[in-house]
Design an enzyme around this catalytic site. Structure first.
Site, short mmCIF file in Angstrom:
data_model
loop_
_atom_site.label_atom_id
_atom_site.label_comp_id
_atom_site.label_asym_id
_atom_site.label_seq_id
_atom_site.Cartn_x
_atom_site.Cartn_y
_atom_site.Cartn_z
N GLY A 15 28.56 37.53 42.64
CA GLY A 15 29.88 36.90 42.66
C GLY A 15 30.49 37.07 44.05
O GLY A 15 29.76 37.32 45.03
N GLY A 49 43.19 30.08 40.29
CA GLY A 49 44.42 30.22 41.08
C GLY A 49 44.21 30.37 42.57
O GLY A 49 44.47 29.44 43.34
N GLU A 119 52.63 33.08 42.47
CA GLU A 119 52.24 33.43 41.09
C GLU A 119 53.06 34.62 40.63
O GLU A 119 53.73 35.28 41.43
CB GLU A 119 50.74 33.77 41.04
CG GLU A 119 49.86 32.55 41.15
CD GLU A 119 48.38 32.87 41.03
OE1 GLU A 119 48.01 34.04 41.23
OE2 GLU A 119 47.61 31.95 40.74
N HIS A 241 44.73 37.43 28.98
CA HIS A 241 45.40 36.18 29.39
C HIS A 241 45.99 35.56 28.13
O HIS A 241 45.32 35.50 27.10
CB HIS A 241 44.39 35.24 30.04
CG HIS A 241 45.05 34.13 30.78
ND1 HIS A 241 45.61 33.06 30.15
CD2 HIS A 241 45.28 33.95 32.10
CE1 HIS A 241 46.14 32.25 31.06
NE2 HIS A 241 45.95 32.78 32.25
N ARG A 287 52.88 37.95 31.87
CA ARG A 287 51.65 37.67 31.14
C ARG A 287 51.40 38.65 29.98
O ARG A 287 51.05 38.24 28.88
CB ARG A 287 50.52 37.79 32.16
CG ARG A 287 49.20 37.35 31.71
CD ARG A 287 48.19 37.60 32.82
NE ARG A 287 48.11 36.48 33.72
CZ ARG A 287 47.15 36.33 34.64
NH1 ARG A 287 46.22 37.24 34.78
NH2 ARG A 287 47.12 35.28 35.41
N HIS A 348 40.72 39.21 29.82
CA HIS A 348 40.62 38.46 31.06
C HIS A 348 40.13 39.31 32.23
O HIS A 348 39.29 38.88 33.00
CB HIS A 348 42.01 37.90 31.36
CG HIS A 348 42.07 36.98 32.53
ND1 HIS A 348 41.24 35.88 32.64
CD2 HIS A 348 42.85 36.98 33.64
CE1 HIS A 348 41.51 35.25 33.77
NE2 HIS A 348 42.47 35.90 34.41
N ARG A 383 47.05 44.52 36.93
CA ARG A 383 46.63 43.79 38.14
C ARG A 383 47.62 42.68 38.45
O ARG A 383 47.99 41.89 37.57
CB ARG A 383 45.27 43.16 37.88
CG ARG A 383 44.85 42.19 38.96
CD ARG A 383 43.66 41.36 38.53
NE ARG A 383 44.04 40.35 37.57
CZ ARG A 383 43.70 39.06 37.66
NH1 ARG A 383 42.98 38.64 38.67
NH2 ARG A 383 44.05 38.20 36.73
N LEU A 389 40.23 38.87 43.58
CA LEU A 389 39.26 38.32 44.55
C LEU A 389 39.46 39.01 45.89
O LEU A 389 38.49 39.29 46.60
CB LEU A 389 39.44 36.80 44.68
CG LEU A 389 38.84 36.00 43.51
CD1 LEU A 389 39.28 34.53 43.59
CD2 LEU A 389 37.32 36.08 43.50
C1 LIG Z 1 38.81 32.27 34.24
C2 LIG Z 1 39.14 33.26 35.32
C3 LIG Z 1 40.09 32.96 36.28
C4 LIG Z 1 40.38 33.88 37.30
N1 LIG Z 1 41.26 33.53 38.29
C5 LIG Z 1 41.44 34.38 39.34
C6 LIG Z 1 42.24 34.00 40.46
O1 LIG Z 1 42.76 32.90 40.52
N2 LIG Z 1 42.39 34.91 41.47
C7 LIG Z 1 41.81 36.15 41.45
O2 LIG Z 1 41.98 36.93 42.41
N3 LIG Z 1 41.05 36.53 40.40
C8 LIG Z 1 40.85 35.67 39.37
N4 LIG Z 1 40.05 36.05 38.32
C9 LIG Z 1 39.35 37.33 38.40
C10 LIG Z 1 38.21 37.22 39.43
O3 LIG Z 1 37.63 35.94 39.31
C11 LIG Z 1 37.15 38.28 39.20
O4 LIG Z 1 37.73 39.54 39.14
C12 LIG Z 1 36.13 38.26 40.35
O5 LIG Z 1 35.62 36.96 40.53
C13 LIG Z 1 35.00 39.23 40.07
O6 LIG Z 1 34.02 39.05 41.06
P1 LIG Z 1 32.74 39.98 41.05
O7 LIG Z 1 31.96 39.60 42.25
O8 LIG Z 1 33.15 41.39 40.90
O9 LIG Z 1 31.97 39.57 39.70
P2 LIG Z 1 31.46 38.17 39.14
O10 LIG Z 1 31.93 37.02 39.94
O11 LIG Z 1 31.75 38.16 37.69
O12 LIG Z 1 29.88 38.26 39.35
C14 LIG Z 1 29.11 39.18 38.59
C15 LIG Z 1 27.66 39.05 39.01
O13 LIG Z 1 26.92 40.13 38.46
C16 LIG Z 1 25.72 39.65 37.90
N5 LIG Z 1 25.28 40.61 36.89
C17 LIG Z 1 26.00 41.18 35.89
N6 LIG Z 1 25.24 42.04 35.20
C18 LIG Z 1 24.02 42.03 35.77
C19 LIG Z 1 22.79 42.69 35.50
N7 LIG Z 1 22.64 43.58 34.51
N8 LIG Z 1 21.72 42.41 36.28
C20 LIG Z 1 21.80 41.50 37.28
N9 LIG Z 1 22.94 40.86 37.58
C21 LIG Z 1 24.03 41.12 36.83
C22 LIG Z 1 26.06 38.28 37.38
O14 LIG Z 1 24.88 37.53 37.20
C23 LIG Z 1 26.96 37.79 38.53
O15 LIG Z 1 26.15 37.31 39.58
C24 LIG Z 1 39.75 35.14 37.30
C25 LIG Z 1 38.82 35.46 36.31
C26 LIG Z 1 38.50 34.53 35.34
C27 LIG Z 1 37.47 34.87 34.30
#
Ligand SMILES: Cc1cc2nc3c(=O)[nH]c(=O)nc-3n(C[C@H](O)[C@H](O)[C@H](O)COP(=O)(O)OP(=O)(O)OC[C@H]3O[C@@H](n4cnc5c(N)ncnc54)[C@H](O)[C@@H]3O)c2cc1C
Length: 541
Positions: A15, A49, A119, A241, A287, A348, A383, A389
């Site tokens: 991610g 967002g 926001e 959410h 929220r 969420h 949060r 992000l």
């Molecule tokens: C619908 C929605 C809207 C949101 N809107 C916002 C916003 O507007 N602004 C904001 O700041 N935040 C927002 N958030 C929160 C934010 O998107 C997340 O906190 C952030 O994207 C998390 O990023 P990350 O890289 O930690 O994980 P993620 O983007 O969830 O990526 C996780 C990764 O880990 C991998 N993975 C998981 N387990 C394993 C495993 N066992 N083996 C191998 N790979 C694995 C997955 O395949 C994926 O590639 C939102 C969240 C959601 C769900």
């Protein structure tokens, strides 16, 4: 027979956190980047967002810090908040340099001027965004960079099962040597050895019946880190959410809060409004209050969902403001310009996770944790929107510096055992796994959801203990599948949430319990820390 891979750095998760860490380290090191589904599948892709950053002249770093501390209800780590807010601008510039197409407002003196939205919780316009699909723009841009980079080897559809650690050394603790990883398509378990490992596996939403999170959000990284010996903190603080679309196929489609911001009304099944009875701000209350009120009314009426209605606004206005939401709802048969949308609150965001220092380092040598799965101290008990992000980006940058500096001193481990499958056979009862998934997510929703009590937590814990025993038996006897690995992790995550919730004898931020409905102001607020060495001693891992 599984294979053996060797890289300088193993990054599990792709991610915003994992991809930016990989891209920052790649110029100097060889990286294995692991994703359990397609590379882009994760919460980042669905973020609508935006990302918070101080860019407006009328805004200030001090104000962003203050707003974050207020949202965190006394539990933020001020040093970490300051660090994140101060590094936000550089991180956004880095994204722009990678090619992320943020929405522009115009240009001044030849420089791009980016459009900023506002926001909940933010006292200024400070959310930089790419229309209403910011996460997609970030994820797709970084994906392309990662795919083109010669030093990044990508492994999609590979699911990390467990970390490999050395025994505790004479001085200091255990070291991380890599991970066992299941190639889902070939059904082989490979050994990935690396000098350093970073977990970036995202959140835990799938532990609940309703969630805005994608299917990959099963808390794997937190569970792996805990089993390896890392402490976790603040797992009780889960943001719900208020409005996810209620439809069997739209499992996790979120209806943005901006719909309420533009006049959307929340309705009970009989068509009556209810928010004003609970909060004078009505639909515009924060929220967590809206989510709690909806939960209360749904439980009181035994209703499956409530409704969100913006059909009184002109159709053209709705289509112009909410193009993505409008189009997706139409796919599911709901025309929001004409009728109310059925909605439920949904899990969420997880504010807690694996404890790290300001550079993303965990309790285990050579192991880092970044993104939603980490507990850094930024969010405290709640949060603030669009800070998550930001946390992914800032901690990826900080971790990359520390990892690059220490890499030279670390050698690859030589004696790493292969995964042992000599004692297991193929399962003949997959139904056990699917049944237990359903059971877990239902009781977590009912007992450990938006409103908690000691009694409900006890009920849930007892069920978790039973499920754990069953799953460990199954795990010991049958060849692992991705569903089994995820279920095993989710049950552990559920227990960590419940233990943290039981420890907190007050309501604060996102944690609300009927037994202690007020914050405990008789002493300084403290974070909840769980230590696996202490819990193992009581047989509760
Ligand atoms: C619908 C929605 C809207 C949101 N809107 C916002 C916003 O507007 N602004 C904001 O700041 N935040 C927002 N958030 C929160 C934010 O998107 C997340 O906190 C952030 O994207 C998390 O990023 P990350 O890289 O930690 O994980 P993620 O983007 O969830 O990526 C996780 C990764 O880990 C991998 N993975 C998981 N387990 C394993 C495993 N066992 N083996 C191998 N790979 C694995 C997955 O395949 C994926 O590639 C939102 C969240 C959601 C769900």
């Amino acid at each position: 027979m599984g294979r053996r891979f060797q890289h300088d750095i193993l990054i599990i998760g792709s991610g915003a956190a994992g991809l930016s860490l990989a891209l920052r380290l790649a110029p100097r090191t060889r990286i294995a980047l692991i994703a359990k589904g397609p590379l882009t599948e994760g919460a980042t892709l669905y973020a609508q967002g935006g990302i918070s950053v101080v860019l407006d002249e009328r805004d200030s770093i001090a104000s962003h810090i203050e707003d974050t501390l207020i949202a965190g209800a006394g539990l933020c780590d001020r040093e970490v908040v300051e660090h994140c807010v101060r590094h936000a601008r550089n991180c956004i510039q880095w994204l722009i340099d990678q090619g992320v197409p943020f929405t522009r407002a115009g240009s001044r003196n030849g420089h791009a001027d980016y459009h900023l939205t506002r926001e909940g919780g933010h006292s200024h316009r400070r959310i930089i965004h790419a229309a209403d699909a910011t996460g997609r723009a970030v994820e797709k841009t970084l994906e392309q960079q990662a795919r083109e980079h010669p030093n990044i080897e990508i492994f999609e559809h590979h699911l990390a099962i467990d970390l490999i650690t050395s025994d505790k050394q004479e001085r200091g603790g255990a070291r991380c040597l890599g991970a066992y990883i299941l190639d889902i398509r070939e059904q082989q378990i490979h050994v990935f050895c690396a000098r350093q490992t970073a977990l970036a596996t995202g959140g835990t939403g799938k532990v609940y019946l309703y969630t805005s999170n994608p299917d990959v959000a099963t808390g794997d990284g937190i569970a792996m880190a805990w089993r390896a010996g890392c402490r976790v903190a603040n797992m009780e603080f889960i943001q719900f959410h208020p409005t996810c679309l209620y439809h069997p196929q739209a499992k996790s489609f979120l209806i943005t809060e901006a719909v309420r911001g533009e006049g959307g009304r929340l309705l009970l099944p009989d068509g009556s409004r209810f928010m004003q009875r609970f909060d004078p701000r009505g639909e515009l209350a924060p929220r967590d209050i809206v989510a709690r009120t909806i939960d209360h009314e749904m439980k009181r009426l035994g209703a499956e969902c409530i409704y969100l209605d913006i059909s009184h606004q002109p159709a053209a206005f709705i289509k112009a403001h909410f193009p993505t939401v409008y189009a997706r709802c139409l796919e599911y048969g709901f025309d929001m310009t004409r009728e109310p949308l059925p909605v439920v609150p949904a899990a969420h965001y997880l504010c807690g996770g694996v404890i790290t220092n300001i550079n993303g380092k965990t309790d285990i040598e050579n192991l880092y944790a970044i993104g939603e799965m980490s507990y850094t101290g930024l969010h405290g008990a709640n949060r603030m929107a669009s800070n998550s992000l930001l946390e992914c980006l800032v901690f990826a940058e900080a971790a990359s510096h520390e990892m690059a500096q220490s890499l030279e001193r670390i050698s690859l481990a030589e004696k790493v055992p292969s995964w042992d499958e000599s004692q297991v056979t193929d399962s003949d009862e997959e139904v056990v796994v699917s049944h237990n998934w359903d059971e877990l997510r239902h009781f977590m929703w009912d007992y450990v959801g938006i409103v908690r009590s000691e009694k409900r937590l006890q009920h849930a814990l007892r069920r978790c203990q039973l499920l754990s025993q069953e799953i460990e038996d199954y795990y010991g006897n049958f060849r692992v599948t991705s569903d089994l690995i995820e279920l095993r992790n989710l049950v552990l995550i559920a227990k960590l949430i419940i233990h943290c919730a039981m420890t907190r004898r007050e309501s604060r931020g996102l944690h609300y319990t009927l037994d202690y409905p007020e914050p405990d102001n008789s002493r300084p607020p403290a974070i909840t820390v769980l230590d696996p060495t202490l819990h193992r001693a009581t047989g509760d891992s």
